[in-house]
Design an enzyme around this catalytic site. Structure first.
Site, PDB file in Angstrom:
ATOM      1  N   SER A 117      38.782  51.232  39.540  1.00  0.00           N
ATOM      2  CA  SER A 117      38.689  50.305  38.426  1.00  0.00           C
ATOM      3  C   SER A 117      37.613  50.773  37.436  1.00  0.00           C
ATOM      4  CB  SER A 117      38.428  48.883  38.957  1.00  0.00           C
ATOM      5  OG  SER A 117      38.563  47.920  37.944  1.00  0.00           O
ATOM      6  N   ASP A 201      49.785  46.524  36.723  1.00  0.00           N
ATOM      7  CA  ASP A 201      48.340  46.438  36.954  1.00  0.00           C
ATOM      8  C   ASP A 201      47.636  45.924  35.693  1.00  0.00           C
ATOM      9  OD1 ASP A 201      45.523  47.329  36.851  1.00  0.00           O
ATOM     10  OD2 ASP A 201      45.970  48.408  38.692  1.00  0.00           O
ATOM     11  N   HIS A 213      46.422  45.703  41.176  1.00  0.00           N
ATOM     12  CA  HIS A 213      45.139  46.362  40.932  1.00  0.00           C
ATOM     13  C   HIS A 213      44.289  46.458  42.195  1.00  0.00           C
ATOM     14  CE1 HIS A 213      42.035  47.909  38.302  1.00  0.00           C
ATOM     15  NE2 HIS A 213      41.162  47.091  38.847  1.00  0.00           N
TER      16      HIS A 213
END
Length: 234
Positions: A117, A201, A213
């Site tokens: 991320s 996502d 995600h």
């Protein structure tokens, strides 16, 4: 992104589960590591507790299966969703600082970068340049004398995922929230990059599926660790 918007609130709540969903591998601080063949710098996701985060389990798998000496170090950065711009810029600076420090101490070591991320965002920016528009002032990539030491860059759920770049893996057909501009492309490093992004996502595909995600280590972790081991020479 100075504020948490209604769109990001569900993601913030979902990301907060990352730190408890998967056991973390132990943090190895720079002070406790001697020079190794391979050094892994690990950048955790937004909102995860300080340390290596969920992607640290992939680093641990590499360490346990490689025939080489491999050490691991967590990137020390805020990992905040808000303000995201200052957090990601601080993270990019931390990657550069910790990378340069290890390279100076252990000039013969090869480096692996891993990030999930926001962690994926900052390792990409350190390699290829970052910033601009909603993510702060533009920043330069690391010098080639440092990037030449990199043998693998593993990204999962990168908000800077950009459609059609050749090193992407997964079902995504779109781009992330902050796609890379041409002057910040990582394509020249495609042989050492692997970036996982699936359709829907919220961050890397600009979709509405927060669960997508959160699933990269579960779905792709074993294959990702195997790829890194191959890239470092077994």
């Amino acid at each position: 992104m100075p504020l948490i918007t209604p769109t990001l609130l569900p993601l913030l709540l979902a990301l907060s589960t990352l730190s408890v969903a998967v056991p973390h591998s132990p943090l190895i601080s720079r002070a406790d590591t001697s020079c190794s063949d391979i050094h892994i710098l690990v950048a955790r996701a937004s909102t995860e507790a300080a340390g290596d985060g969920v992607i640290g389990s992939v680093a641990a798998a590499v360490i346990s299966s490689s025939s080489k000496t491999v050490t691991q170090e967590a990137i020390d950065y805020p990992a905040l969703l808000s303000p995201y711009d200052t957090s990601s810029q601080a993270g990019t600076a931390a990657v550069k600082k910790q990378f340069a420090a290890y390279a100076a101490s252990c000039p013969d070591a090869k480096i692996v970068l891993m990030g999930y991320s926001q962690g994926a965002h900052i390792i990409g920016d350190a390699m290829c340049g970052g910033g601009g528009l909603l993510i702060g002032a533009k920043t330069e990539p690391m010098a080639s004398s440092l990037t030449s030491k990199v043998v693998a860059v593993l990204q999962m759920g990168d908000p800077r995922h950009t459609k059609d770049e050749t090193y992407h893996v997964g079902t995504s057909t779109g781009s992330g929230l902050f796609p890379r501009t041409s002057d910040q492309s990582c394509e020249s490093y495609a042989s050492v990059f692997r970036s996982y992004c699936d359709s829907g996502d919220t961050f890397c595909d600009s979709g509405l599926n927060t669960l997508a995600h959160l699933m990269y280590v579960t779905v792709y972790g074993t294959a990702a660790a195997r790829w890194v081991v191959e890239k470092i020479g077994g």
